[in-house]
Design a protein around this motif. Structure first.
Motif, PDB file in Angstrom:
ATOM      1  N   ILE A 482       0.859  -1.188   0.000  1.00  0.00           N
ATOM      2  CA  ILE A 482       0.000   0.000   0.000  1.00  0.00           C
ATOM      3  C   ILE A 482       0.888   1.228   0.000  1.00  0.00           C
ATOM      4  CG2 ILE A 482      -1.780   1.252   1.259  1.00  0.00           C
ATOM      5  CD1 ILE A 482      -2.416  -1.628   2.502  1.00  0.00           C
ATOM      6  N   ARG A 483       0.789   2.007  -1.054  1.00  0.00           N
ATOM      7  CA  ARG A 483       1.617   3.203  -1.219  1.00  0.00           C
ATOM      8  C   ARG A 483       0.814   4.412  -0.754  1.00  0.00           C
ATOM      9  NH1 ARG A 483       5.425   2.067  -5.384  1.00  0.00           N
ATOM     10  NH2 ARG A 483       6.172   4.199  -5.139  1.00  0.00           N
ATOM     11  N   MET A 484       1.341   5.092   0.225  1.00  0.00           N
ATOM     12  CA  MET A 484       0.683   6.294   0.751  1.00  0.00           C
ATOM     13  C   MET A 484       1.640   7.460   0.632  1.00  0.00           C
ATOM     14  SD  MET A 484      -1.056   4.703   4.185  1.00  0.00           S
ATOM     15  CE  MET A 484       0.531   4.138   4.773  1.00  0.00           C
ATOM     16  N   GLY A 485       1.110   8.617   0.373  1.00  0.00           N
ATOM     17  CA  GLY A 485       1.942   9.806   0.278  1.00  0.00           C
ATOM     18  C   GLY A 485       1.070  11.037   0.195  1.00  0.00           C
ATOM     19  N   TYR A 486       1.657  12.157   0.562  1.00  0.00           N
ATOM     20  CA  TYR A 486       0.888  13.395   0.535  1.00  0.00           C
ATOM     21  C   TYR A 486       0.870  14.023  -0.856  1.00  0.00           C
ATOM     22  CZ  TYR A 486       1.213  12.864   5.555  1.00  0.00           C
ATOM     23  OH  TYR A 486       1.121  12.377   6.823  1.00  0.00           O
ATOM     24  N   ARG A 487       1.836  13.587  -1.682  1.00  0.00           N
ATOM     25  CA  ARG A 487       1.883  14.135  -3.023  1.00  0.00           C
ATOM     26  C   ARG A 487       0.926  13.396  -3.946  1.00  0.00           C
ATOM     27  NH1 ARG A 487       8.276  13.988  -3.774  1.00  0.00           N
ATOM     28  NH2 ARG A 487       8.032  12.365  -2.195  1.00  0.00           N
ATOM     29  N   ARG A 488       0.736  13.973  -5.124  1.00  0.00           N
ATOM     30  CA  ARG A 488      -0.160  13.372  -6.111  1.00  0.00           C
ATOM     31  C   ARG A 488       0.399  12.013  -6.546  1.00  0.00           C
ATOM     32  NH1 ARG A 488      -1.612  16.079 -11.972  1.00  0.00           N
ATOM     33  NH2 ARG A 488      -3.077  14.473 -12.675  1.00  0.00           N
ATOM     34  N   ASN A 490       1.798   9.012  -8.498  1.00  0.00           N
ATOM     35  CA  ASN A 490       2.443   8.880  -9.794  1.00  0.00           C
ATOM     36  C   ASN A 490       2.232   7.437 -10.271  1.00  0.00           C
ATOM     37  OD1 ASN A 490       4.244   8.545 -11.956  1.00  0.00           O
ATOM     38  ND2 ASN A 490       5.618  10.123 -11.154  1.00  0.00           N
ATOM     39  N   PHE A 491       1.208   7.252 -11.102  1.00  0.00           N
ATOM     40  CA  PHE A 491       0.834   5.892 -11.506  1.00  0.00           C
ATOM     41  C   PHE A 491       1.849   5.273 -12.465  1.00  0.00           C
ATOM     42  CE2 PHE A 491      -3.222   7.766 -10.171  1.00  0.00           C
ATOM     43  CZ  PHE A 491      -3.614   6.814  -9.236  1.00  0.00           C
ATOM     44  N   LYS A 492       2.581   6.120 -13.176  1.00  0.00           N
ATOM     45  CA  LYS A 492       3.615   5.598 -14.065  1.00  0.00           C
ATOM     46  C   LYS A 492       4.722   4.934 -13.245  1.00  0.00           C
ATOM     47  CE  LYS A 492       6.758   6.908 -17.800  1.00  0.00           C
ATOM     48  NZ  LYS A 492       7.293   8.020 -18.626  1.00  0.00           N
ATOM     49  N   ASP A 493       5.118   5.600 -12.158  1.00  0.00           N
ATOM     50  CA  ASP A 493       6.129   5.005 -11.278  1.00  0.00           C
ATOM     51  C   ASP A 493       5.609   3.742 -10.613  1.00  0.00           C
ATOM     52  OD1 ASP A 493       7.895   6.929 -11.916  1.00  0.00           O
ATOM     53  OD2 ASP A 493       7.906   7.952  -9.973  1.00  0.00           O
ATOM     54  N   LEU A 494       4.307   3.735 -10.308  1.00  0.00           N
ATOM     55  CA  LEU A 494       3.712   2.545  -9.691  1.00  0.00           C
ATOM     56  C   LEU A 494       3.817   1.352 -10.633  1.00  0.00           C
ATOM     57  CD1 LEU A 494       2.005   1.754  -7.083  1.00  0.00           C
ATOM     58  CD2 LEU A 494       0.022   1.910  -8.589  1.00  0.00           C
ATOM     59  N   ALA A 495       3.504   1.579 -11.922  1.00  0.00           N
ATOM     60  CA  ALA A 495       3.596   0.501 -12.912  1.00  0.00           C
ATOM     61  C   ALA A 495       5.035   0.048 -13.099  1.00  0.00           C
ATOM     62  CB  ALA A 495       3.007   0.977 -14.245  1.00  0.00           C
ATOM     63  N   THR A 496       5.962   1.016 -13.102  1.00  0.00           N
ATOM     64  CA  THR A 496       7.386   0.673 -13.241  1.00  0.00           C
ATOM     65  C   THR A 496       7.851  -0.172 -12.065  1.00  0.00           C
ATOM     66  OG1 THR A 496       7.768   2.743 -14.422  1.00  0.00           O
ATOM     67  CG2 THR A 496       9.699   1.632 -13.523  1.00  0.00           C
TER      68      THR A 496
END
Length: 850
Positions: A482-488, A490-496
């Motif tokens: 589960i990736r949590m963060g205050y920033r927007r 980044n789905f591209k990085d998630l796929a990578t």
């Protein structure tokens, strides 16, 4: 149609069927082309020796003259090949002109009847000669032995494909060139066979006196009798006749308009084929070596000059060809390469069929009349013919292909060619997954399919390794993150990252899937995964968590979230499993200092999340001392004692477990998951030396009865065990000091509503729902004491166990605060060997029936 690049047929097979088939057949195909050079050169040398014999100009004897002439010829051909494709192309054009002239010269000769040629068996076109020659007349040979010798004459059709890297437009040129080659050579071969069979008899003496008088004409039935010749003596004494189709290998020279042109044509045919094979073999071999499928052969991948000529491959091919030229027997060499070529063609046909069978959208054959079943029939026919020609040679060829296939499969070359094997695997997986979805679950087929909350897969190795131990080759394992963060997000990085860490799992031979999701908090992310992870029947049914060791040090709302995740698992009909190591599980803060094989070629510097389990981009290995080096240039960074213990504990499930025990504390009937996991675990190689000990609750006056009943039950479940212990004192009150320690632990989390106004107490409870009320504490005091007492018994009976598997205590949702439930888990599992708290969803997972 598959695009051709350097390597021709090898490229087609390897890119269609993958490196395993491509690597094995590519080596054999290159070798077959190298041996083909020897065959064509020997054919050329035999013709030269025949001419020298007729001129009485032999240097030594037939065999040695073939060796001498063959060696000189292959050296000259090597010189032309090394000079470059331009010289090779010019030589081929010249040889083609000579060959066409020879063929025309032969056909012209068949229409010119010459009386002087009749004693040698040539009488011009005649129906009776054609009819007599129509049937078979094998002498010391069979159809397939002759086929084996003739077959290499048809192998030149792939010469264009083999030099595809030198063609301007291989996708267009190769199909046209190959089809035209098949058509033209087919017409020429059939034309020569029909014409010779229509004008030349099988046996002739060459003696002009073997004529037949008119009075004996009625008793003669051979086709030659019609023309006044009697060659019947040839059938009685075959050594007397050296001419005719059966005996005279130079029969085409005799028939042709001008004999020396036929000899020139033979020279042209053999030399052009030898030259084509001498160029093809190094090109195919170079392509094979460039793919680095066989690391020891990479030196042959190097090319020279503007055309990237494989000079080292030329030298190797020359050496192989020279070795076979020294055999100097065309009929011995030809069957050898026939098997190798047939194996290559079988795989070419099969690769095309396989690509169609995989039904990949990328497979779009442009040939109008293509049919996949014709390809399969071609592959089967090639295999059958291989064994009919010479079953021992065919068997040896298949053993070599299989050996190379196993080697390449074992080495697992790091390539991705989009092969039809991948496409077919996907197709089969999709088909079977859909088929599986139409079948109801059955208790006999239950498998623990685990959603393991690992974060990054390498951040909690102990959790990953233990779950992998009982799910490998048995059930599904999904590493949830589960990736949590205050920033927007980044789905591209998630796929990578998804692709990157999936590759890490594969490289570490961990049969699991990595599934990351973005979420606002841990509970929301877990709900996403509980609902959406998996596909059809391949969905998790068990949530696996690591114990929250630091629950008293951080924000208690995190504890509220943690306990809610367990409740959500039961709401979604999942089982729940919690692993606790007293040293902890999360090693992300020491990655790059002491982790062995932390990550493989992963650079997370571009990661947009401030995730605590982010690994270092350097992969280092564990050193012998506590001082661990980050990389080659940085100084050693000593680990503190706590981190060193954590590091050692995190790797304990990677080793083979010695003779020890897996202690199962089966205190509640949860469907049998608490028993099934230890059974699966002890069936694995690392855990096979561990015995299962079972502990159950009971009454002092029924211990023997309960033990026998449990032994009977386990026997019916076919679960081996070494001992059963009935705990008659399980309900005894715990020691006072342990009770006081528990009271002291929960003190900071009590609401103490009696010491404040009711409204203030309600406001505090609403803002901090994890707080323990006095009423709640009193209501569940017996259950609290039970967890403390169980911990005492665990220390007494299982302090030396390799692993403890215990029923997870449940707390009613909304009735027991998260702080109290967490305190129960803490009191139950503290200061123990690795402990796995397990609770099924009350679905039966064990059955008496097999």
């Amino acid at each position: 149609m598959l695009l051709f690049f350097l390597g021709g047929a090898y490229y087609l097979i390897s890119r269609s069927l993958g490196p395993e088939f491509g690597g094995s057949i590519g080596l054999i195909f290159a070798f077959a082309n190298a041996v083909a050079v020897a065959m064509y050169v020997v054919g050329f040398a035999e013709t030269v020796v025949e001419i020298l014999k007729n001129m009485d100009a032999l240097m030594t004897d037939d065999i040695n003259d073939i060796r001498i002439i063959g060696t000189i010829t292959v050296i000259l051909l090597l010189g032309i090949s090394v000079a470059g494709m331009e010289w090779e192309a010019k030589a081929q054009i010249f040889l083609l002109v000579v060959l066409i002239t020879a063929i025309i010269n032969y056909f012209i000769g068949t229409f010119i009847p010459i009386k002087a040629k009749e004693p040698y068996g040539y009488f011009g076109y005649d129906g009776s000669i054609m009819w007599e020659n129509m049937g078979p007349d094998f002498r010391g040979e069979t159809f397939f032995s002759v086929f084996a010798i003739f077959f290499p004459a048809a192998t030149g059709i792939l010469a264009g494909a083999n030099i595809s890297g030198d063609l301007a437009d291989p996708q267009m040129a190769i199909p046209k060139g190959t089809l035209l080659a098949i058509l033209i050579t087919g017409i020429v071969y059939l034309g020569v066979a029909v014409s010779t069979g229509s004008c030349i008899v099988r046996d002739a003496s060459g003696n002009v006196n073997d004529t037949l008088s008119s009075q004996f004409l009625a008793n003669c039935s051979d086709a030659a009798c019609k023309f006044g010749y009697d060659f019947s003596a040839c059938k009685r004494e075959k050594d007397l006749c050296k001419y005719g189709l059966q005996e005279d290998f130079q029969v085409m020279s005799m028939v042709s308009g001008f004999g020396p042109i036929i000899s020139a044509g033979i020279f042209s045919a053999t030399l052009s084929s030898a030259l084509a094979s001498l160029v093809s073999a190094p090109k195919v071999f170079q392509a094979l070596c460039k793919d680095n499928i066989y690391p020891g052969l990479s030196m042959f991948a190097k090319g020279y000059g503007k055309n990237n000529e494989p000079l080292r491959g030329y030298i190797l091919t020359f050496g192989i060809a020279l070795a076979f030229i020294l055999i100097a027997e065309l009929n011995v060499i030809a069957p050898i390469i026939s098997n190798f070529f047939l194996a290559s063609y079988a795989l070419i046909n099969f690769s095309v069929f396989h690509a169609s069978l995989a039904n990949s959208p990328g497979w779009r054959p442009s040939f109008k009349y293509y049919n996949m079943w014709v390809s399969l029939a071609g592959a089967i026919l090639c295999c059958v013919v291989m064994f009919v020609i010479n079953w021992m040679a065919a068997l040896l060829t298949n053993v070599i292909v299989l050996g190379l296939y196993i080697y390449v499969s074992y080495k697992k070359p790091d390539v991705n060619w989009g092969s039809s094997t991948q496409a077919l695997t996907y197709h089969q997986a999709l088909t079977h997954t859909l088929r599986l979805s139409g079948v109801e679950d059955h208790i006999k087929n239950f498998r623990p399919q685990c959603l393991v909350m690992t974060g990054y897969p390498n951040s909690r190795p102990a959790l990953l390794d233990l779950v992998h131990s009982f799910t490998k080759n048995v059930g599904l394992m999904v590493c949830g993150h589960i990736r949590m963060g205050y920033r927007r997000p980044n789905f591209k990085d998630l796929a990578t990252d998804q692709a990157r860490y999936q590759r890490w799992l594969l490289n570490n031979e961990c049969k699991a899937f990595y599934t990351p999701v973005f979420a606002d908090d841990m509970r929301q992310g877990t709900q996403y995964l509980l609902q959406a992870a998996g596909l059809g029947r391949l969905k998790p049914n068990t949530l696996v968590l690591g114990f929250k060791n630091d629950w008293r040090d951080g924000d208690m709302m995190n504890v509220e979230t943690y306990i809610s995740m367990i409740h959500d698992a039961f709401d979604y009909q999942f089982g729940a499993v919690i692993l606790r190591l007293k040293e902890g599980l999360d090693v992300s803060h020491i990655q790059g200092q002491g982790m062995k094989d932390v990550i493989v070629s992963i650079d997370t510097s571009k990661d947009s999340d401030a995730d605590s389990s982010k690994p270092s981009s350097k992969a280092t290995s564990l050193q012998n001392s506590p001082a661990i080096q980050k990389d080659k240039k940085s100084p050693t960074v000593p680990l503190n004692v706590s981190d060193q213990r954590l590091l050692e504990a995190s790797q304990q499930f990677q080793k083979k477990q010695g003779k020890g025990t897996v202690d199962v504390w089966w205190l509640f009937d949860d469907g049998g998951l608490t028993l099934l996991i230890p059974y699966l675990l002890t069936n694995k190689k690392r855990w096979k030396d561990c015995k299962i000990r079972v502990f159950i609750g009971g009454k002092i006056n029924r211990i023997d009865h309960d033990r026998r009943a449990m032994a009977t039950l386990l026997s019916k479940f076919r679960i081996d065990f070494s001992d059963i212990t009935v705990l008659g004192d399980i309900n005894t009150k715990p020691k006072k000091e342990h009770t006081l320690a528990f009271e002291e632990m929960i003190e900071p989390y009590r609401l103490k509503e009696d010491e404040m106004e009711q409204d203030a107490a309600e406001r505090l409870k609403n803002s901090e729902p994890w707080r323990i009320t006095d009423n709640e504490l009193e209501l569940y005091r017996a259950k609290s004491n039970r967890q403390i007492r169980l911990n005492e018994l665990l220390k007494e009976h299982s302090s030396t166990a390799n692993l403890i598997v215990m029923s997870l205590p449940l707390a009613r949702k909304g009735a027991v605060s998260s702080a109290l439930y967490m305190a129960w888990l803490e009191a139950l599992s503290k200061d123990l060997p690795p402990i796995l708290l397990v609770r099924g969803n009350h679905q039966s997972v064990l059955t008496f029936y097999s």
